[in-house]
Design a protein around this motif. Structure first.
Motif, PDB file in Angstrom:
ATOM      1  N   ILE A 164     -17.578  22.030  19.291  1.00 34.62           N
ATOM      2  CA  ILE A 164     -18.393  21.829  18.102  1.00 34.62           C
ATOM      3  C   ILE A 164     -19.860  22.175  18.386  1.00 34.62           C
ATOM      4  O   ILE A 164     -20.518  22.875  17.594  1.00 34.62           O
ATOM      5  N   GLY A 167     -20.462  25.864  18.429  1.00 36.28           N
ATOM      6  CA  GLY A 167     -20.456  26.424  17.076  1.00 36.28           C
ATOM      7  C   GLY A 167     -21.767  26.159  16.350  1.00 36.28           C
ATOM      8  O   GLY A 167     -22.351  27.056  15.739  1.00 36.28           O
ATOM      9  N   VAL A 168     -22.243  24.916  16.434  1.00 35.60           N
ATOM     10  CA  VAL A 168     -23.467  24.528  15.721  1.00 35.60           C
ATOM     11  C   VAL A 168     -24.672  25.281  16.284  1.00 35.60           C
ATOM     12  O   VAL A 168     -25.483  25.853  15.529  1.00 35.60           O
ATOM     13  N   ARG A 171     -24.731  28.953  15.454  1.00 35.66           N
ATOM     14  CA  ARG A 171     -25.233  29.133  14.090  1.00 35.66           C
ATOM     15  C   ARG A 171     -26.757  29.027  14.055  1.00 35.66           C
ATOM     16  O   ARG A 171     -27.442  29.838  13.441  1.00 35.66           O
ATOM     17  N   ASN A 177     -23.730  33.831  10.971  1.00 40.80           N
ATOM     18  CA  ASN A 177     -22.975  33.019  10.024  1.00 40.80           C
ATOM     19  C   ASN A 177     -21.508  32.952  10.382  1.00 40.80           C
ATOM     20  O   ASN A 177     -20.916  33.957  10.765  1.00 40.80           O
ATOM     21  N   LEU A 178     -20.961  31.768  10.263  1.00 41.07           N
ATOM     22  CA  LEU A 178     -19.512  31.636  10.247  1.00 41.07           C
ATOM     23  C   LEU A 178     -19.146  31.304   8.807  1.00 41.07           C
ATOM     24  O   LEU A 178     -19.869  30.559   8.146  1.00 41.07           O
ATOM     25  N   GLU A 180     -16.917  29.541   5.741  1.00 37.21           N
ATOM     26  CA  GLU A 180     -16.422  28.160   5.641  1.00 37.21           C
ATOM     27  C   GLU A 180     -15.044  28.013   6.285  1.00 37.21           C
ATOM     28  O   GLU A 180     -14.754  27.016   6.933  1.00 37.21           O
ATOM     29  N   GLN A 182     -13.968  29.775   8.721  1.00 38.00           N
ATOM     30  CA  GLN A 182     -14.148  29.818  10.170  1.00 38.00           C
ATOM     31  C   GLN A 182     -14.666  28.489  10.720  1.00 38.00           C
ATOM     32  O   GLN A 182     -14.309  28.090  11.824  1.00 38.00           O
ATOM     33  N   TRP A 183     -15.508  27.801   9.947  1.00 41.75           N
ATOM     34  CA  TRP A 183     -15.939  26.461  10.354  1.00 41.75           C
ATOM     35  C   TRP A 183     -14.761  25.512  10.396  1.00 41.75           C
ATOM     36  O   TRP A 183     -14.610  24.725  11.327  1.00 41.75           O
ATOM     37  N   PHE A 186     -12.875  26.099  13.400  1.00 42.78           N
ATOM     38  CA  PHE A 186     -13.549  25.597  14.594  1.00 42.78           C
ATOM     39  C   PHE A 186     -13.314  24.099  14.775  1.00 42.78           C
ATOM     40  O   PHE A 186     -13.098  23.620  15.889  1.00 42.78           O
ATOM     41  N   HIS A 349      -9.544  31.827  11.994  1.00 41.94           N
ATOM     42  CA  HIS A 349     -10.807  32.441  12.414  1.00 41.94           C
ATOM     43  C   HIS A 349     -10.826  33.923  12.032  1.00 41.94           C
ATOM     44  O   HIS A 349     -11.837  34.428  11.544  1.00 41.94           O
TER      45      HIS A 349
END
Lengths: 358, 358
Positions: A164, A167-168, A171, A177-178, A180, A182-183, A186, A349
């Motif tokens: 996590i 990922g954050v 970003r 950008n990922l 939604e 893809q989030w 994740f 993903h």
């Protein structure tokens, strides 16, 4: 000109030893990322070659990470860690440095010294390289303190917070950008990996005191930040040869690991010697760590941290499956369920890419 | 004409007792599904009213299913099942029949008897109604045999195969498309629910012999088929009053449960009497089962089997959370992970709608 050289390479047909050629020569193709983005609108042959390279480094990372975990299990089975971990970490950095220099020597012989592959650097370029190594040092030092609050299997589970945090920070820092979907993928990756690692004593993790959670989160942030920052450094100069970038990263890795030896293992090393307790497995582990370290750098250069996280997660699952055959491990129902969730996450993903606004 | 009547209803403003009005009157709005699809291109007020109705029945099903599970835990805590399950099932069907008739009586008083709400039927309409009840009977009889291969907690876990079988049969029989993202969400729902139910002894399930798996799959298919077939029956005549449709479904439910009493519990009922071992909890459970059965029918009429599956899955999670407070249950790490996966699945199911080709 650059573009044409890639086209020529593609005509050579199948490259027989891709990983080695990536580690060694053909560095000319590295500089074309931005050019391709302008020239190639569809999936051209240079896009295909980029995709091929990305796949090879990802595969290499997955295989190396899996075998790394298997070597750890093997070494545990063979007996306790007799050697000091800090000296081994130092040797890993030294070996990576040596590999990078060897690759550079080959490139200099074949292509001559250019602005992109010469070792000498500016303060402006080199000043950021100590940061990831320093972050990892802090994280490794914290690791000694977190075990006051969490046991080792619990720590393995909390480590999934890395997913996590990566990922954050990916970003926020790299501003990529990922979508939604893809989030969502994740979050599933994190939940799936944790599920796959569940065992009957996992519930202890829920009793982790507040300090333990805080340290786990700080460590996840440090580790995620180090990864994302490394990607930022490497990608900042796309045309710069990856082996030069690695060399400088690893030089500072050596420096900070030398500090760790002094802080943590000075007495042991001074009394018993640097190589006390080394065995064949230790040597294999150091070699493997060095190669996977290089593979991580390659993934940062040609892919990104997201690919790295997926790659190491799949490696974790592969390790468990291989361990069934090697060490007669039993796979739990939780492992199957976690694997299903991770697989769906990988699908999502890539399915989520279509939606991404570019 | 039909369309205007709905518009007029919407002008009435907030309906104060929606669930009762669904059970009771306002049946005129049921017939407009296909008309709306032609007339309303955007989210009109009738779309909103449909959405509202769908939400209410879904919520009702979720709450009723949760309290159902809590009643089961309560009854187990209070002691063993003293009553015969087949007689309770029969009474559930009888009670649902009675509720349907009461609702119909109210409608007839308010609106008069029409083609859509009269009880008398044709052989063509009624001939399909015994099928779901017969499928459930076969499934319930199989349930006695599967316990030769799987224990009760293992059976709870295998029951999650229902989720997949419902999705597959929904696609095949009702020919409704789910998008790829929605399929991924459905697999996650199954994996997430199973994860949430994991306990230290769950791994036994992996040792289930082949016959056990086969029976679990057959039972999942029977249960999925019964659900999807019920939806097909109810939706085949959109203008037909749901209470009439329910009446006929439940009449055959009574018949087949009477058969079950004869097959399984004839001796016990003959010797000890029909109501032997009934308690307050038993009565509450029967009442709750009857109401949730009606809620299921409502969901079939105004939503679909997919909504039903999501609704009962969320109910399972809610039950566990409520049990923490009621019975001092402890939530496991697996429960948290499973809940995360189920939540993401719900998000993906709705996010996946955008992509769906209509």
């Amino acid at each position: 000109m650059e573009y044409r050289r890639i086209k020529e390479q593609d005509k050579d047909g199948e490259e027989t030893d891709d990983v080695e050629s990536l580690l060694g020569g053909k560095s000319a193709s590295l500089s074309t990322g931005s050019i391709n983005n302008v020239i190639a609108l569809g999936p051209s042959s240079s896009e295909l070659s980029k995709w091929k390279r990305k796949s090879i480094v990802t595969l290499a990372l997955t295989v190396l990470t899996s075998s790394q975990a298997i070597l750890i299990v093997w070494s545990k089975r063979a007996g306790k860690y007799e050697y000091s971990v800090t000296t081994a970490n130092f040797l890993v950095e030294a070996l990576k440095c040596a590999f990078s220099l060897a690759a550079l020597a080959r490139i200099w012989r074949n292509e001559g010294v250019t602005d992109d592959n010469r070792l000498s650097t500016t303060l402006d370029e080199v000043s950021v390289y100590p940061i990831p190594a320093a972050l990892y040092l802090v994280k490794n030092l914290l690791q000694y303190y977190i075990f006051a609050y969490v046991d080792a299997p619990g720590y393995q589970i909390l480590k999934n917070l890395n997913i996590i945090s990566t990922g954050v920070l990916y970003r926020i820092i790299l501003k990529k950008n990922l979508s939604e979907i893809q989030w969502a993928a994740f979050i599933l990756l994190c939940a799936g990996c944790t599920t796959a690692q569940l065992n009957p004593s996992s519930d202890h993790v829920l009793q982790t005191p507040f300090q333990g959670w805080l340290m786990a989160i700080v460590m996840a942030l440090l580790s995620g930040f180090a990864g994302v920052y490394t990607e930022a450094i490497i990608k900042k100069r796309p045309s710069r040869n990856i082996n030069v970038q690695n060399f400088w990263l690893y030089v500072f890795g050596m420096v900070f690991n030398a500090i760790a030896i002094l802080v943590q293992d000075f007495d042991a090393v001074a009394n018993k010697g640097f190589f006390h307790g080394y065995s064949l497995i230790t040597v294999l582990m150091i070699l493997n760590h060095a190669l996977s370290g290089i593979a991580v750098s390659m993934v940062m250069k040609y892919a990104d941290n997201i690919v790295k996280v997926y790659s190491t997660s799949v490696a974790m699952l592969l390790t468990a499956v291989v361990s069934v055959f090697l060490f007669r491990f039993h796979l739990s129902l939780a492992f199957f369920l976690g694997s299903i969730v991770v697989s769906v996450s990988i699908y999502l993903h890539s399915a989520g890419k279509v939606q991404r606004q570019q």
